[in-house]
Write a protein that holds these residues in place. Structure first.
Motif, PDB file in Angstrom:
ATOM      1  N   ASP A  19       0.832  -1.210   0.000  1.00 36.89           N
ATOM      2  CA  ASP A  19       0.000   0.000   0.000  1.00 36.89           C
ATOM      3  C   ASP A  19       0.865   1.257   0.000  1.00 36.89           C
ATOM      4  OD1 ASP A  19      -2.364  -1.460  -0.022  1.00 36.89           O
ATOM      5  OD2 ASP A  19      -2.590  -1.423   2.169  1.00 36.89           O
ATOM      6  N   ALA A  20       1.996   1.223   0.714  1.00 31.86           N
ATOM      7  CA  ALA A  20       2.889   2.381   0.759  1.00 31.86           C
ATOM      8  C   ALA A  20       3.487   2.673  -0.612  1.00 31.86           C
ATOM      9  CB  ALA A  20       4.000   2.153   1.782  1.00 31.86           C
ATOM     10  N   ASN A  21       3.840   1.620  -1.362  1.00 34.59           N
ATOM     11  CA  ASN A  21       4.360   1.810  -2.718  1.00 34.59           C
ATOM     12  C   ASN A  21       3.326   2.451  -3.632  1.00 34.59           C
ATOM     13  OD1 ASN A  21       5.999  -1.400  -2.529  1.00 34.59           O
ATOM     14  ND2 ASN A  21       6.925   0.594  -2.174  1.00 34.59           N
ATOM     15  N   GLU A  22       2.078   2.064  -3.440  1.00 35.26           N
ATOM     16  CA  GLU A  22       1.030   2.518  -4.346  1.00 35.26           C
ATOM     17  C   GLU A  22       0.418   3.845  -3.945  1.00 35.26           C
ATOM     18  OE1 GLU A  22      -1.265  -0.719  -6.491  1.00 35.26           O
ATOM     19  OE2 GLU A  22      -1.075  -1.595  -4.482  1.00 35.26           O
ATOM     20  N   ALA A  23       0.716   4.338  -2.751  1.00 35.95           N
ATOM     21  CA  ALA A  23       0.217   5.642  -2.336  1.00 35.95           C
ATOM     22  C   ALA A  23       0.776   6.714  -3.267  1.00 35.95           C
ATOM     23  CB  ALA A  23       0.619   5.925  -0.893  1.00 35.95           C
ATOM     24  N   PRO A  39      -3.107  -6.034  -2.988  1.00 35.71           N
ATOM     25  CA  PRO A  39      -3.623  -6.898  -4.055  1.00 35.71           C
ATOM     26  C   PRO A  39      -2.781  -6.829  -5.332  1.00 35.71           C
ATOM     27  CG  PRO A  39      -5.457  -5.866  -2.928  1.00 35.71           C
ATOM     28  CD  PRO A  39      -4.208  -5.243  -2.364  1.00 35.71           C
ATOM     29  N   THR A  40      -2.313  -5.642  -5.687  1.00 33.74           N
ATOM     30  CA  THR A  40      -1.417  -5.528  -6.846  1.00 33.74           C
ATOM     31  C   THR A  40      -0.137  -6.312  -6.614  1.00 33.74           C
ATOM     32  OG1 THR A  40      -2.257  -3.318  -7.389  1.00 33.74           O
ATOM     33  CG2 THR A  40      -0.098  -3.922  -8.283  1.00 33.74           C
ATOM     34  N   GLY A  41       0.432  -6.190  -5.423  1.00 27.60           N
ATOM     35  CA  GLY A  41       1.646  -6.913  -5.099  1.00 27.60           C
ATOM     36  C   GLY A  41       1.465  -8.415  -5.150  1.00 27.60           C
ATOM     37  N   GLN A  42       0.296  -8.885  -4.752  1.00 23.75           N
ATOM     38  CA  GLN A  42       0.026 -10.320  -4.818  1.00 23.75           C
ATOM     39  C   GLN A  42      -0.021 -10.796  -6.262  1.00 23.75           C
ATOM     40  OE1 GLN A  42      -3.548 -10.877  -2.502  1.00 23.75           O
ATOM     41  NE2 GLN A  42      -2.628 -10.002  -0.677  1.00 23.75           N
ATOM     42  N   ARG A  43      -0.609  -9.982  -7.154  1.00 27.86           N
ATOM     43  CA  ARG A  43      -0.616 -10.345  -8.583  1.00 27.86           C
ATOM     44  C   ARG A  43       0.799 -10.368  -9.129  1.00 27.86           C
ATOM     45  NH1 ARG A  43      -4.908  -6.608  -8.736  1.00 27.86           N
ATOM     46  NH2 ARG A  43      -3.612  -5.060  -9.812  1.00 27.86           N
ATOM     47  N   GLN A  44       1.603  -9.399  -8.742  1.00 26.57           N
ATOM     48  CA  GLN A  44       2.988  -9.362  -9.203  1.00 26.57           C
ATOM     49  C   GLN A  44       3.771 -10.582  -8.713  1.00 26.57           C
ATOM     50  OE1 GLN A  44       3.733  -5.529  -7.468  1.00 26.57           O
ATOM     51  NE2 GLN A  44       3.556  -4.436  -9.419  1.00 26.57           N
ATOM     52  N   ALA A  45       3.532 -10.970  -7.463  1.00 22.77           N
ATOM     53  CA  ALA A  45       4.218 -12.146  -6.916  1.00 22.77           C
ATOM     54  C   ALA A  45       3.840 -13.401  -7.691  1.00 22.77           C
ATOM     55  CB  ALA A  45       3.881 -12.309  -5.439  1.00 22.77           C
ATOM     56  N   LEU A  65      11.924  -9.345   5.792  1.00 22.49           N
ATOM     57  CA  LEU A  65      10.744  -8.492   5.849  1.00 22.49           C
ATOM     58  C   LEU A  65       9.567  -9.144   5.113  1.00 22.49           C
ATOM     59  CD1 LEU A  65      12.319  -4.947   5.359  1.00 22.49           C
ATOM     60  CD2 LEU A  65      11.624  -6.068   7.486  1.00 22.49           C
ATOM     61  N   LEU A  66       8.366  -8.908   5.656  1.00 25.80           N
ATOM     62  CA  LEU A  66       7.175  -9.639   5.217  1.00 25.80           C
ATOM     63  C   LEU A  66       6.907  -9.472   3.731  1.00 25.80           C
ATOM     64  CD1 LEU A  66       4.712 -11.366   5.981  1.00 25.80           C
ATOM     65  CD2 LEU A  66       3.514  -9.235   6.576  1.00 25.80           C
ATOM     66  N   ARG A  67       7.060  -8.278   3.198  1.00 31.35           N
ATOM     67  CA  ARG A  67       6.722  -8.056   1.788  1.00 31.35           C
ATOM     68  C   ARG A  67       7.614  -8.870   0.858  1.00 31.35           C
ATOM     69  NH1 ARG A  67       8.820  -3.437   4.166  1.00 31.35           N
ATOM     70  NH2 ARG A  67      10.597  -2.349   3.183  1.00 31.35           N
ATOM     71  N   PRO A 211       0.746  -4.737 -17.820  1.00 29.92           N
ATOM     72  CA  PRO A 211       1.158  -3.326 -17.897  1.00 29.92           C
ATOM     73  C   PRO A 211       0.590  -2.472 -16.780  1.00 29.92           C
ATOM     74  CG  PRO A 211       0.633  -4.147 -20.078  1.00 29.92           C
ATOM     75  CD  PRO A 211       0.261  -5.242 -19.112  1.00 29.92           C
ATOM     76  N   GLU A 212      -0.645  -2.739 -16.351  1.00 27.16           N
ATOM     77  CA  GLU A 212      -1.221  -1.935 -15.281  1.00 27.16           C
ATOM     78  C   GLU A 212      -0.561  -2.171 -13.937  1.00 27.16           C
ATOM     79  OE1 GLU A 212      -4.121  -5.476 -15.877  1.00 27.16           O
ATOM     80  OE2 GLU A 212      -2.870  -4.143 -17.111  1.00 27.16           O
ATOM     81  N   ASP A 213       0.233  -3.251 -13.834  1.00 23.72           N
ATOM     82  CA  ASP A 213       0.919  -3.564 -12.572  1.00 23.72           C
ATOM     83  C   ASP A 213       2.378  -3.153 -12.573  1.00 23.72           C
ATOM     84  OD1 ASP A 213      -1.388  -4.603 -11.499  1.00 23.72           O
ATOM     85  OD2 ASP A 213      -0.919  -6.689 -11.992  1.00 23.72           O
ATOM     86  N   TRP A 214       2.814  -2.398 -13.611  1.00 20.95           N
ATOM     87  CA  TRP A 214       4.188  -1.907 -13.641  1.00 20.95           C
ATOM     88  C   TRP A 214       4.366  -0.794 -12.632  1.00 20.95           C
ATOM     89  CZ3 TRP A 214       5.720  -1.452 -19.537  1.00 20.95           C
ATOM     90  CH2 TRP A 214       5.662  -2.722 -20.116  1.00 20.95           C
TER      91      TRP A 214
END
Length: 214
Positions: A19-23, A39-45, A65-67, A211-214
């Protein structure tokens, strides 16, 4: 990918988004913030895990670290490998700037910000680490994994600045410029070790991501 008896391939990956990255503006999160993936990070993973599914990985390592752990777990599960936490590659300590946006940092810490921007290799985040501090712990930690790894493929899941200072060393770039090495969430770098030669083969590939997850 055919591997000779003295060749190793490192897949160095930045964790998926939080969430901090996407803020907007983004929020600084160093080693003091330990939230999980958005949720975006989970798709990327998942996209990283699919990309690496056909690679014959011998080992998978990650920052504590958790992420980073959550990103690496998808790949470890696909390969049925135990995930090995690697101390020393936690994200940079950003000190009193933890949880702030860059505009807030500029407003609240103008002198420290100006000093940091002038040369982050020697001027630290206020109350935190400089890039030299970070590189001094990151490179030996990764080098130990490379040394202990048999010929073949392995992966390390880490963080933006961790990857950037390691890559700056490989590219023989001034450490003061390491922040310019872009590392997308879920981006993949490939490093080849062959004998005494180390070569960066791929820098920050995002072709496996939507592309939307870049």
């Amino acid at each position: 990918m055919t591997v000779s008896s003295d060749t190793k391939f490192l897949f160095l990956i930045r964790h998926g988004a939080t969430d901090a990255n996407e803020a907007r503006p983004a929020i600084l999160q160093g080693r003091g913030v330990n939230g999980g993936l958005s949720p975006t990070g989970q798709r990327q993973a998942e996209a990283v895990a699919r990309f690496l599914a056909d690679q014959p990985l011998h080992s998978i390592h990650c920052s504590p670290l958790l992420r980073a752990r959550e990103t690496a777990e998808r790949t470890a599960n696909r390969h049925r490998l135990s995930l090995q936490q690697l101390s020393g590659i936690e994200e940079i300590h950003v000190g009193r700037w933890e949880g702030l946006s860059w505009p807030q940092v500029m407003e609240q810490f103008p002198d420290e910000y100006a000093s940091f921007i002038s040369d982050p290799s020697i001027n630290p985040y206020a109350g935190g680490e400089s890039l030299s501090d970070l590189q001094a712990r990151v490179c030996p930690a990764i080098d130990r994994v490379v040394l202990d790894q048999p010929a073949g493929h392995f992966a390390i899941f880490a963080h933006k600045m961790v990857n950037s200072v390691y890559l700056a060393k490989l590219l023989e770039m001034p450490l003061s410029a390491a922040r310019r090495i872009h590392q997308a969430n879920g981006g993949i770098n490939i490093v080849r070790f062959r004998g005494d030669e180390t070569r960066l083969v791929t820098l920050n590939s995002v072709a496996h991501l939507e592309p939307e997850d870049w």
